[in-house]
Design an enzyme around this catalytic site. Structure first.
Site, PDB file in Angstrom:
ATOM      1  N   LYS A   1      -4.029   9.376  15.238  1.00 52.46           N
ATOM      2  CA  LYS A   1      -2.684   9.322  15.826  1.00 52.46           C
ATOM      3  C   LYS A   1      -2.672  10.206  17.063  1.00 52.46           C
ATOM      4  O   LYS A   1      -3.473  11.127  17.192  1.00 52.46           O
ATOM      5  CB  LYS A   1      -1.659   9.821  14.814  1.00 52.46           C
ATOM      6  CG  LYS A   1      -1.648   8.978  13.541  1.00 52.46           C
ATOM      7  CD  LYS A   1      -0.262   8.763  13.019  1.00 52.46           C
ATOM      8  CE  LYS A   1      -0.244   7.914  11.766  1.00 52.46           C
ATOM      9  NZ  LYS A   1       0.011   6.491  12.022  1.00 52.46           N
TER      10      LYS A   1
ATOM     11  N   GLU B   1      -3.959   5.015  17.812  1.00 53.36           N
ATOM     12  CA  GLU B   1      -2.500   4.929  17.935  1.00 53.36           C
ATOM     13  C   GLU B   1      -2.006   6.034  18.853  1.00 53.36           C
ATOM     14  O   GLU B   1      -2.554   7.141  18.839  1.00 53.36           O
ATOM     15  CB  GLU B   1      -1.846   5.106  16.567  1.00 53.36           C
ATOM     16  CG  GLU B   1      -2.239   4.042  15.570  1.00 53.36           C
ATOM     17  CD  GLU B   1      -1.450   4.173  14.273  1.00 53.36           C
ATOM     18  OE1 GLU B   1      -0.461   3.466  14.131  1.00 53.36           O
ATOM     19  OE2 GLU B   1      -1.826   5.001  13.436  1.00 53.36           O
TER      20      GLU B   1
ATOM     21  N   LYS C   1       0.848  -1.174   0.000  1.00 52.60           N
ATOM     22  CA  LYS C   1       0.000   0.000   0.000  1.00 52.60           C
ATOM     23  C   LYS C   1       0.902   1.249   0.000  1.00 52.60           C
ATOM     24  O   LYS C   1       2.053   1.113   0.388  1.00 52.60           O
ATOM     25  CB  LYS C   1      -0.972  -0.034   1.169  1.00 52.60           C
ATOM     26  CG  LYS C   1      -0.464   0.556   2.487  1.00 52.60           C
ATOM     27  CD  LYS C   1      -1.539   0.538   3.526  1.00 52.60           C
ATOM     28  CE  LYS C   1      -1.951   1.912   3.948  1.00 52.60           C
ATOM     29  NZ  LYS C   1      -1.069   2.635   4.837  1.00 52.60           N
TER      30      LYS C   1
ATOM     31  N   LYS D   1      -2.502 -10.303  10.594  1.00 55.66           N
ATOM     32  CA  LYS D   1      -2.641 -10.364  12.054  1.00 55.66           C
ATOM     33  C   LYS D   1      -3.547 -11.538  12.420  1.00 55.66           C
ATOM     34  O   LYS D   1      -4.654 -11.661  11.902  1.00 55.66           O
ATOM     35  CB  LYS D   1      -3.242  -9.058  12.592  1.00 55.66           C
ATOM     36  CG  LYS D   1      -2.355  -7.834  12.380  1.00 55.66           C
ATOM     37  CD  LYS D   1      -2.980  -6.597  13.007  1.00 55.66           C
ATOM     38  CE  LYS D   1      -2.319  -5.325  12.521  1.00 55.66           C
ATOM     39  NZ  LYS D   1      -0.986  -5.087  13.057  1.00 55.66           N
TER      40      LYS D   1
ATOM     41  N   HIS E   1      -7.116  -0.938   5.735  1.00 63.35           N
ATOM     42  CA  HIS E   1      -7.188  -1.712   6.988  1.00 63.35           C
ATOM     43  C   HIS E   1      -8.603  -1.722   7.580  1.00 63.35           C
ATOM     44  O   HIS E   1      -9.110  -2.766   7.996  1.00 63.35           O
ATOM     45  CB  HIS E   1      -6.231  -1.137   8.035  1.00 63.35           C
ATOM     46  CG  HIS E   1      -4.827  -0.956   7.540  1.00 63.35           C
ATOM     47  ND1 HIS E   1      -4.254  -1.809   6.634  1.00 63.35           N
ATOM     48  CD2 HIS E   1      -3.876  -0.030   7.816  1.00 63.35           C
ATOM     49  CE1 HIS E   1      -3.015  -1.415   6.385  1.00 63.35           C
ATOM     50  NE2 HIS E   1      -2.766  -0.334   7.088  1.00 63.35           N
TER      51      HIS E   1
ATOM     52  N   ASP F   1      -2.296  -6.309   2.423  1.00 66.91           N
ATOM     53  CA  ASP F   1      -2.752  -5.408   3.468  1.00 66.91           C
ATOM     54  C   ASP F   1      -2.291  -6.059   4.767  1.00 66.91           C
ATOM     55  O   ASP F   1      -2.783  -7.132   5.129  1.00 66.91           O
ATOM     56  CB  ASP F   1      -4.285  -5.302   3.446  1.00 66.91           C
ATOM     57  CG  ASP F   1      -4.791  -4.325   4.493  1.00 66.91           C
ATOM     58  OD1 ASP F   1      -4.231  -4.315   5.603  1.00 66.91           O
ATOM     59  OD2 ASP F   1      -5.747  -3.590   4.205  1.00 66.91           O
ATOM     60  N   HIS F   2      -1.340  -5.432   5.435  1.00 73.86           N
ATOM     61  CA  HIS F   2      -0.698  -6.164   6.538  1.00 73.86           C
ATOM     62  C   HIS F   2      -1.679  -6.458   7.675  1.00 73.86           C
ATOM     63  O   HIS F   2      -1.403  -7.302   8.510  1.00 73.86           O
ATOM     64  CB  HIS F   2       0.561  -5.439   7.028  1.00 73.86           C
ATOM     65  CG  HIS F   2       0.298  -4.292   7.953  1.00 73.86           C
ATOM     66  ND1 HIS F   2      -0.004  -3.028   7.530  1.00 73.86           N
ATOM     67  CD2 HIS F   2       0.291  -4.228   9.306  1.00 73.86           C
ATOM     68  CE1 HIS F   2      -0.183  -2.246   8.573  1.00 73.86           C
ATOM     69  NE2 HIS F   2      -0.009  -2.937   9.673  1.00 73.86           N
TER      70      HIS F   2
HETATM   71  C1  BG6 Z   1       0.114   1.601   8.167  1.00 80.13           C
HETATM   72  C2  BG6 Z   1      -0.118   3.074   8.180  1.00 80.13           C
HETATM   73  O1  BG6 Z   1      -0.443   1.021   7.017  1.00 80.13           O
HETATM   74  O2  BG6 Z   1      -0.493   1.032   9.313  1.00 80.13           O
HETATM   75  C3  BG6 Z   1       0.448   3.705   9.453  1.00 80.13           C
HETATM   76  O3  BG6 Z   1       0.495   3.664   7.048  1.00 80.13           O
HETATM   77  C4  BG6 Z   1      -0.123   3.010  10.662  1.00 80.13           C
HETATM   78  O4  BG6 Z   1       0.187   5.093   9.492  1.00 80.13           O
HETATM   79  C5  BG6 Z   1       0.037   1.507  10.543  1.00 80.13           C
HETATM   80  O5  BG6 Z   1       0.574   3.484  11.799  1.00 80.13           O
HETATM   81  C6  BG6 Z   1      -0.690   0.789  11.644  1.00 80.13           C
HETATM   82  O6  BG6 Z   1      -0.351  -0.555  11.614  1.00 80.13           O
HETATM   83  P1  BG6 Z   1      -0.333  -1.420  12.942  1.00 80.13           P
HETATM   84  O7  BG6 Z   1      -0.015  -2.795  12.479  1.00 80.13           O
HETATM   85  O8  BG6 Z   1       0.706  -0.805  13.839  1.00 80.13           O
HETATM   86  O9  BG6 Z   1      -1.709  -1.276  13.519  1.00 80.13           O
END
Ligand code: BG6
Length: 516
Positions: free
Chosen positions: A364, A240, A172, A206, A264, A201-202
């Site tokens: 954030k 976050e 992404k 999870k 996400h 999409d990471h």
């Molecule tokens: C990323 C965003 O894709 O996901 C970041 O670009 C964000 O801004 C992050 O902090 C959050 O990922 P995770 O795995 O820490 O929830």
């Protein structure tokens, strides 16, 4: 901690039954000198090797601009792994890993790079018997996604001959809006088949996100009440505590909405609300996810004004430490109008969810780090408890804790012991760690392995990406036409602008916050 029984573990997929290592392949990393490679990709590949989930016939080719040799590259990753490994590095496995790692220096925009890559791959494929299967990982700036894949195709490196496979993982951001996402899909699909493109999409890496499907569809007791008759509303929060860190340049062009919502958060919404798929085949699952994304009601311009909230953090205190506001962050213009917080109310137009609001928010510099999905059920009819304080009790809430807590909790009312009929809200908690321990991981292991065995279930299809952008497009348009006037509008360490509270309060509801 309470003593818990050992869970009975039932393997579901063929891969789990046979513990299948990935197919032989050479993985080519474009952007081998970058943060993603050293923090996530190399540690994840190492973990796969350690768990014997990589083929013995495996190799890596790293590509970046820096003019260094393969030996220099091997030394560099050996230094990096000390910092980013999720577990003890075992020298024998690391040695095995290093011996199959190569480096090619070049500019991704330079056509001459690709014949060189082809030559190197021929040799590496032969030396490591990797069958000519290639996984290209685009750990680059998004401007390079389409041009690199095109050049690969032009020199024949996308062609799948004699049972070989050639796959691309695209990171992404996938586009900057609907138009650019469509254009990118088109450019990629001009030179590759959809089955060759893995849009990552990471969040789908999870465990707790994947567990949403198991929780819903492997249990008989939740699905019958998983609908508008029993559910009052759903909240999805991705909070976050960090600011934009060193990513001000990228973030200021993106903003919280683009950065988190079409990708996400849409994954969390679709997994929480989709219909049961007919199987775990990639397209069966993704068809159901896509249907939900298409069923999200598009907002009119007026609705954008009443159903969305944006915010930007000012200075404040987080974890006892004073930190600057967004506009003082590195690479952020002092007058920036980029949002670092977004909240919105969405409705899904289908029989299961009609009129059930989905409230989402992400931001954030909030007071606690917590990603969770909270399902609030309708109240019990209070015939028995009319005119008693029970009216003020919290309704039943089921919370799927995605991170950093990993578990599930259910809130319900219980009688407070004693002669009078008094009720209290109590929580029943399940924590993964108690049952399954913790397995150190980067979150990329499963996704890389899936790509190497050709399972695209946890990757986004072209139509899903576009559907995600369709949801946020009207919001982007209205926000662009009406720039925010009161930024910054929330202090670091607060739960976002007051309007985010109002969004729920107008409906007689409240956010449930988790902070540690
Ligand atoms: C990323 C965003 O894709 O996901 C970041 O670009 C964000 O801004 C992050 O902090 C959050 O990922 P995770 O795995 O820490 O929830």
């Amino acid at each position: 901690m309470a003593q818990v029984a050992q869970p009975e573990i039932i393997p579901i997929t063929r891969q789990q039954r046979v513990g299948r290592p990935a197919d032989p392949c050479t993985m080519v990393i474009f952007g081998a000198a970058g943060d993603l490679t050293r923090r996530k990709l190399i540690p994840a590949l190492y973990n796969l090797a350690k768990n014997q989930l990589l083929s013995r016939e495996f190799a890596i080719v790293g590509i970046a601009r820096r003019p260094i040799s393969t030996d220099d590259f091997r030394n560099k990753v050996s230094e990096d792994i000390k910092q980013f490994a999720t577990d003890q590095v075992e020298p024998d496995i690391w040695e095995w890993f290093l011996r199959r790692m190569y480096y090619l220096s070049g500019d991704f925009g330079d056509k001459k790079l690709y014949p060189q890559l082809k030559e190197l791959l021929d040799k590496v494929d032969k030396d490591h018997s990797s069958h000519g299967n290639h996984l290209y990982y685009m750990a680059t700036s998004p401007d390079y996604f389409a041009p690199v894949v095109k050049q690969l195709a032009l020199v024949g490196l996308m062609q799948e001959n004699n049972g070989q496979w050639r796959r691309v993982i695209v990171e992404k951001p996938f586009g900057h809006d609907l138009e650019t996402a469509k254009a990118l899909n088109k450019q990629l699909l001009n030179v590759a088949g959809e089955q060759q493109i893995y849009r990552i999409d990471h969040y789908l890496g999870k465990e707790t996100v994947q567990n949403i499907l198991a929780f819903r569809f492997a249990n008989g007791i939740f699905e019958p009440i998983w609908n508008r008759r029993y559910i009052d509303h759903i909240q999805i929060s991705v909070a976050e505590t960090v600011g934009v860190e060193q990513r001000g340049g990228y973030y200021d062009q993106a903003g919280a909405l683009r950065d988190m919502v079409p990708n996400h958060i849409m994954q969390l919404i679709s997994l929480t609300s989709m219909e049961p798929p007919i199987s775990f085949r990639a397209d069966a699952v993704r068809d159901e996810q896509a249907k939900i994304l298409h069923a999200i009601q598009p907002m009119s311009s007026e609705e954008v004004l009443t159903k969305t909230v944006r915010g930007q953090y000012g200075p404040g205190v987080i974890n006892g430490e004073r930190v600057p506001g967004y506009r003082e962050e590195q690479d952020v213009p002092p007058e920036s109008r980029t949002e670092t917080f977004v909240a919105m109310k969405l409705l899904i137009d289908n029989w299961r969810w009609a009129d059930v609001p989905f409230y989402l928010r992400t931001g954030k510099r909030l007071p606690g780090r917590s990603t969770h999905v909270m399902i609030q059920f309708r109240r019990a009819p209070f015939v028995l408890f009319r005119d008693t304080p029970v009216e003020n009790l919290m309704p039943n809430q089921l919370v799927l804790h995605i991170q950093p807590e990993e578990g599930i909790s259910l809130r319900f009312a219980a009688k407070v012991p004693g002669p009078a009929m008094r009720l209290g809200a109590v929580d029943m908690n399940f924590e993964y760690e108690d049952y399954f321990g913790t397995q150190p991981s980067t979150g990329y292991e499963r996704l890389l392995h899936d790509c190497m065995i050709g399972d695209a279930t946890l990757f986004q299809r072209a139509d899903m990406v576009e559907a995600g952008w369709c949801v946020v497009s009207p919001v982007l348009d209205v926000w662009k036409a009406l720039p925010p006037r009161h930024f910054p509008n929330y202090a670091t360490g607060s739960w976002g602008p007051k309007e985010a509270e109002d969004l729920l309060e107008r409906d007689g509801r409240h956010w449930r916050n988790f902070e540690k």
